[in-house]
Design a protein around this motif. Structure first.
Motif, PDB file in Angstrom:
ATOM      1  N   GLY A 215       0.840  -1.188   0.000  1.00 14.93           N
ATOM      2  CA  GLY A 215       0.000   0.000   0.000  1.00 14.93           C
ATOM      3  C   GLY A 215       0.870   1.231   0.000  1.00 14.93           C
ATOM      4  O   GLY A 215       2.023   1.182  -0.429  1.00 14.93           O
ATOM      5  N   ASN A 216       0.328   2.322   0.478  1.00 19.92           N
ATOM      6  CA  ASN A 216       1.053   3.583   0.493  1.00 19.92           C
ATOM      7  C   ASN A 216       1.029   4.212   1.879  1.00 19.92           C
ATOM      8  O   ASN A 216       0.042   4.107   2.593  1.00 19.92           O
ATOM      9  CB  ASN A 216       0.425   4.594  -0.480  1.00 19.92           C
ATOM     10  CG  ASN A 216       0.634   4.226  -1.911  1.00 19.92           C
ATOM     11  OD1 ASN A 216       1.745   3.914  -2.319  1.00 19.92           O
ATOM     12  ND2 ASN A 216      -0.435   4.243  -2.694  1.00 19.92           N
ATOM     13  N   TYR A 217       2.158   4.875   2.238  1.00 29.67           N
ATOM     14  CA  TYR A 217       2.146   5.834   3.323  1.00 29.67           C
ATOM     15  C   TYR A 217       1.532   7.099   2.734  1.00 29.67           C
ATOM     16  O   TYR A 217       1.802   7.443   1.576  1.00 29.67           O
ATOM     17  CB  TYR A 217       3.559   6.181   3.786  1.00 29.67           C
ATOM     18  CG  TYR A 217       4.247   5.125   4.599  1.00 29.67           C
ATOM     19  CD1 TYR A 217       3.824   4.834   5.884  1.00 29.67           C
ATOM     20  CD2 TYR A 217       5.344   4.450   4.095  1.00 29.67           C
ATOM     21  CE1 TYR A 217       4.474   3.876   6.638  1.00 29.67           C
ATOM     22  CE2 TYR A 217       6.002   3.494   4.835  1.00 29.67           C
ATOM     23  CZ  TYR A 217       5.556   3.214   6.104  1.00 29.67           C
ATOM     24  OH  TYR A 217       6.204   2.274   6.860  1.00 29.67           O
TER      25      TYR A 217
ATOM     26  N   THR B   7       4.082   7.102  -0.671  1.00 23.83           N
ATOM     27  CA  THR B   7       5.325   6.344  -0.660  1.00 23.83           C
ATOM     28  C   THR B   7       4.964   4.886  -0.406  1.00 23.83           C
ATOM     29  O   THR B   7       4.174   4.590   0.491  1.00 23.83           O
ATOM     30  CB  THR B   7       6.262   6.840   0.456  1.00 23.83           C
ATOM     31  OG1 THR B   7       6.445   8.242   0.312  1.00 23.83           O
ATOM     32  CG2 THR B   7       7.604   6.145   0.386  1.00 23.83           C
ATOM     33  N   LYS B   8       5.513   3.985  -1.199  1.00 20.07           N
ATOM     34  CA  LYS B   8       5.175   2.564  -1.065  1.00 20.07           C
ATOM     35  C   LYS B   8       5.578   2.024   0.304  1.00 20.07           C
ATOM     36  O   LYS B   8       6.613   2.387   0.851  1.00 20.07           O
ATOM     37  CB  LYS B   8       5.870   1.741  -2.149  1.00 20.07           C
ATOM     38  CG  LYS B   8       5.189   1.812  -3.493  1.00 20.07           C
ATOM     39  CD  LYS B   8       3.834   1.183  -3.412  1.00 20.07           C
ATOM     40  CE  LYS B   8       3.159   1.158  -4.769  1.00 20.07           C
ATOM     41  NZ  LYS B   8       1.793   0.696  -4.644  1.00 20.07           N
ATOM     42  N   ARG B   9       4.754   1.118   0.836  1.00 21.22           N
ATOM     43  CA  ARG B   9       5.031   0.436   2.093  1.00 21.22           C
ATOM     44  C   ARG B   9       4.479  -0.975   2.026  1.00 21.22           C
ATOM     45  O   ARG B   9       3.769  -1.337   1.079  1.00 21.22           O
ATOM     46  CB  ARG B   9       4.422   1.183   3.262  1.00 21.22           C
ATOM     47  CG  ARG B   9       2.903   1.241   3.207  1.00 21.22           C
ATOM     48  CD  ARG B   9       2.270   1.522   4.529  1.00 21.22           C
ATOM     49  NE  ARG B   9       2.473   0.395   5.414  1.00 21.22           N
ATOM     50  CZ  ARG B   9       1.945   0.293   6.621  1.00 21.22           C
ATOM     51  NH1 ARG B   9       1.196   1.239   7.095  1.00 21.22           N
ATOM     52  NH2 ARG B   9       2.147  -0.756   7.370  1.00 21.22           N
ATOM     53  N   LYS B  10       4.790  -1.758   3.029  1.00 20.77           N
ATOM     54  CA  LYS B  10       4.337  -3.147   3.076  1.00 20.77           C
ATOM     55  C   LYS B  10       3.604  -3.390   4.390  1.00 20.77           C
ATOM     56  O   LYS B  10       4.056  -2.969   5.449  1.00 20.77           O
ATOM     57  CB  LYS B  10       5.546  -4.069   2.985  1.00 20.77           C
ATOM     58  CG  LYS B  10       5.192  -5.525   2.766  1.00 20.77           C
ATOM     59  CD  LYS B  10       6.400  -6.417   2.924  1.00 20.77           C
ATOM     60  CE  LYS B  10       7.129  -6.564   1.628  1.00 20.77           C
ATOM     61  NZ  LYS B  10       8.151  -7.617   1.712  1.00 20.77           N
ATOM     62  N   PHE B  11       2.442  -4.032   4.307  1.00 15.80           N
ATOM     63  CA  PHE B  11       1.693  -4.436   5.489  1.00 15.80           C
ATOM     64  C   PHE B  11       2.079  -5.884   5.796  1.00 15.80           C
ATOM     65  O   PHE B  11       1.574  -6.814   5.167  1.00 15.80           O
ATOM     66  CB  PHE B  11       0.182  -4.357   5.234  1.00 15.80           C
ATOM     67  CG  PHE B  11      -0.333  -2.964   5.057  1.00 15.80           C
ATOM     68  CD1 PHE B  11      -0.709  -2.205   6.152  1.00 15.80           C
ATOM     69  CD2 PHE B  11      -0.450  -2.411   3.794  1.00 15.80           C
ATOM     70  CE1 PHE B  11      -1.197  -0.923   5.989  1.00 15.80           C
ATOM     71  CE2 PHE B  11      -0.931  -1.137   3.618  1.00 15.80           C
ATOM     72  CZ  PHE B  11      -1.303  -0.384   4.727  1.00 15.80           C
TER      73      PHE B  11
END
Length: 63
Positions: free
Chosen positions: A15-17, A25-29
């Protein structure tokens, strides 16, 4: 070792921050992985599963 639920096969989602200015900004859950031990055919087997899977297994009486 990969962050994968060994029983259900669930993987992390992406997902995104989001900042106040809506910058993305891309992120990972990541998954909430826990180690559990289950008796199968008289042998103790250790699995890495999510907390949600642990709750489901307890409800079904498998743990």
């Amino acid at each position: 070792m990969a962050r994968v639920d060994q029983i259900t096969g669930r993987k992390p989602m992406s997902g995104n921050y989001r900042s106040h200015a809506l910058n993305a900004t891309k992120r990972k859950f990541n998954l909430n992985l826990q180690k559990i031990t289950i008796n199968e055919n008289g042998k103790k087997i250790t699995y890495r599963v999510t907390a949600k899977t642990v709750r489901t297994l307890r409800k079904q009486g498998k743990i």
